[in-house]
Design an enzyme around this catalytic site. Structure first.
Site, PDB file in Angstrom:
ATOM      1  CB  SER A 134      -0.991   0.189   1.076  1.00  0.00           C
ATOM      2  OG  SER A 134      -1.663   1.221   1.055  1.00  0.00           O
ATOM      3  CG  ASP A 158      -7.123  -3.483  -2.348  1.00  0.00           C
ATOM      4  OD1 ASP A 158      -8.009  -2.149  -1.013  1.00  0.00           O
ATOM      5  OD2 ASP A 158      -6.048  -4.170  -2.100  1.00  0.00           O
ATOM      6  CG  HIS A 179      -5.601  -2.490   0.959  1.00  0.00           C
ATOM      7  ND1 HIS A 179      -4.865  -2.593   0.073  1.00  0.00           N
ATOM      8  CD2 HIS A 179      -4.358  -1.440   2.614  1.00  0.00           C
ATOM      9  CE1 HIS A 179      -4.513  -1.181  -0.068  1.00  0.00           C
ATOM     10  NE2 HIS A 179      -4.089  -0.813   1.313  1.00  0.00           N
TER      11      HIS A 179
HETATM   12  N1  LIG Z   1      -7.964   3.727   8.843  1.00  0.00           N
HETATM   13  C1  LIG Z   1      -8.284   2.084   9.224  1.00  0.00           C
HETATM   14  C2  LIG Z   1      -7.381   1.150   7.692  1.00  0.00           C
HETATM   15  C3  LIG Z   1      -5.965   0.893   7.678  1.00  0.00           C
HETATM   16  C4  LIG Z   1      -5.324   1.050   6.895  1.00  0.00           C
HETATM   17  O1  LIG Z   1      -6.096  -0.438   6.263  1.00  0.00           O
HETATM   18  N2  LIG Z   1      -4.209   0.275   7.376  1.00  0.00           N
HETATM   19  C5  LIG Z   1      -3.123  -0.554   5.614  1.00  0.00           C
HETATM   20  C6  LIG Z   1      -2.514   0.412   5.080  1.00  0.00           C
HETATM   21  S1  LIG Z   1      -3.066   1.245   3.792  1.00  0.00           S
HETATM   22  C7  LIG Z   1      -2.108   1.736   2.942  1.00  0.00           C
HETATM   23  O2  LIG Z   1      -1.484   2.609   3.286  1.00  0.00           O
HETATM   24  C8  LIG Z   1      -2.311  -1.499   6.923  1.00  0.00           C
HETATM   25  O3  LIG Z   1      -1.415  -2.160   5.910  1.00  0.00           O
HETATM   26  N3  LIG Z   1      -3.028  -1.667   8.051  1.00  0.00           N
HETATM   27  C9  LIG Z   1      -2.179  -2.960   8.517  1.00  0.00           C
HETATM   28  C10 LIG Z   1      -3.215  -3.629   9.532  1.00  0.00           C
HETATM   29  O4  LIG Z   1      -2.714  -4.321  10.111  1.00  0.00           O
HETATM   30  O5  LIG Z   1      -3.689  -4.184   8.235  1.00  0.00           O
HETATM   31  C11 LIG Z   1      -7.186   1.338  10.106  1.00  0.00           C
HETATM   32  O6  LIG Z   1      -7.268   2.357  11.051  1.00  0.00           O
HETATM   33  O7  LIG Z   1      -7.795   0.326  10.768  1.00  0.00           O
END
Ligand SMILES: N[C@@H](CCC(=O)N[C@@H](CSC=O)C(=O)NCC(=O)O)C(=O)O
EC number: 3.1.2.12
Length: 284
Positions: free
Chosen positions: A153, A230, A262
């Protein structure tokens, strides 16, 4: 703590190697930075091994990939060191730094900011492409000149633009669900306006599609995986990356996977293909 030293926060035996969590005083950011290193068994036995660096996404830390991706078992088999770092400087208390999850803390976008108040500290581009590899190669048994880079991401964006901007630093490249055309989507526009200013011309230097259009190339095959379920697909723009790579004759394998979202279940599913991709290129 000197700029070249690090402190060990914890170490854990893992698949015959060691998963460690560390901290050091970064000259790039002017803050303490956390990082993590998985040393495979081959490294503990005295060998210098290739190192694969992973850049994480928004809201993540150096710990996220380590505990969620399930990559250490294959890294142990392949003899790959895994290096992760935090996603922004921390502890600065800059105005606006903690107001949103997609800007400021844990959202450094792997660039060197040029506008106040971010410019002196939000320098993750210099950190990832120079300071961290130098630190790793000075203090861990990593083979100089055998460095791979991948990410997810925001971190996929970081991997693509880092390797396109610094092709001599990195010998292999891949990405999982990268933000491929940040200057065309809300996440990237918000970050670039904040860190680089209002002129979109300045944003092109950190946009993988724009870098390819301007002539940047990575001298090797690039692997990208993208889930078709995603929830952030509109922010990622894989079609634009594919078109830019095709027009630029940049070797790219972009695989689309029905049903995958995602998150880290998607990453767990395909991370082994990425380790194998990097091991093949780094061990040539
Ligand atoms: N705001 C939401 C979503 C945050 C989220 O999905 N972050 C992703 C990366 S998005 C782009 O860079 C991520 O890798 N999160 C870590 C995970 O463990 O999934 C939130 O705060 O949950």
């Amino acid at each position: 703590m000197s700029a070249s030293a690090y402190t060990t926060r914890s170490t854990h035996a893992c698949f015959g190697g060691v998963q460690g969590f560390y901290s050091h005083a970064s000259g790039s950011t002017g803050t303490a930075m956390n990082f993590a290193v998985y040393q495979p068994p081959q490294a503990l036995a005295g060998a210098r091994v290739p190192a694969l660096y992973y850049l994480a996404g928004l809201t993540c830390t150096e710990e996220t990939f380590v505990i969620k991706a399930g990559a250490q078992r294959l890294a142990a088999e392949l003899g790959l060191m895994l290096v992760t770092c935090d996603t922004s400087p921390r502890g600065l208390n800059l105005p606006g730094e903690a107001e949103s999850w997609d800007f400021g803390l844990a959202a450094g976008f792997y660039l060197d900011a040029t506008v106040a108040p971010w410019a002196p500290h939000y320098r993750m581009g210099s950190y990832v492409n120079a300071e961290l590899p130098a630190l790793i190669e000075a203090h861990f048994p990593a083979l100089p000149g055998r460095r791979g880079l991948f990410g997810h991401s925001m971190g996929g964006h970081g991997a693509l633009v880092s390797a396109l901007r610094h092709p001599g630093v990195w010998q292999s490249l891949s990405a999982l669900a990268p933000i491929s055309h940040p200057s065309a989507v809300p996440w990237g526009q918000k970050a670039f306006r904040g860190y680089l200013g209002d002129d979109p011309a300045a944003w092109r230097a950190y946009d993988a599609c724009e870098l390819l259009k301007a002539g940047a190339r990575f001298p090797g095959p690039v692997l990208v995986d993208q889930g078709l379920g995603d929830q952030f697909l509109a922010q990622l723009q894989p079609d634009a990356l594919e078109a830019a790579a095709r027009d630029a004759d940049q070797p790219l394998t972009l695989r689309r996977h029905a049903g995958y979202d995602h998150g880290y279940y998607f990453i767990q599913t395909f991370v082994h293909d990425h380790l194998a991709h990097h091991a093949r290129l780094l061990k040539d």
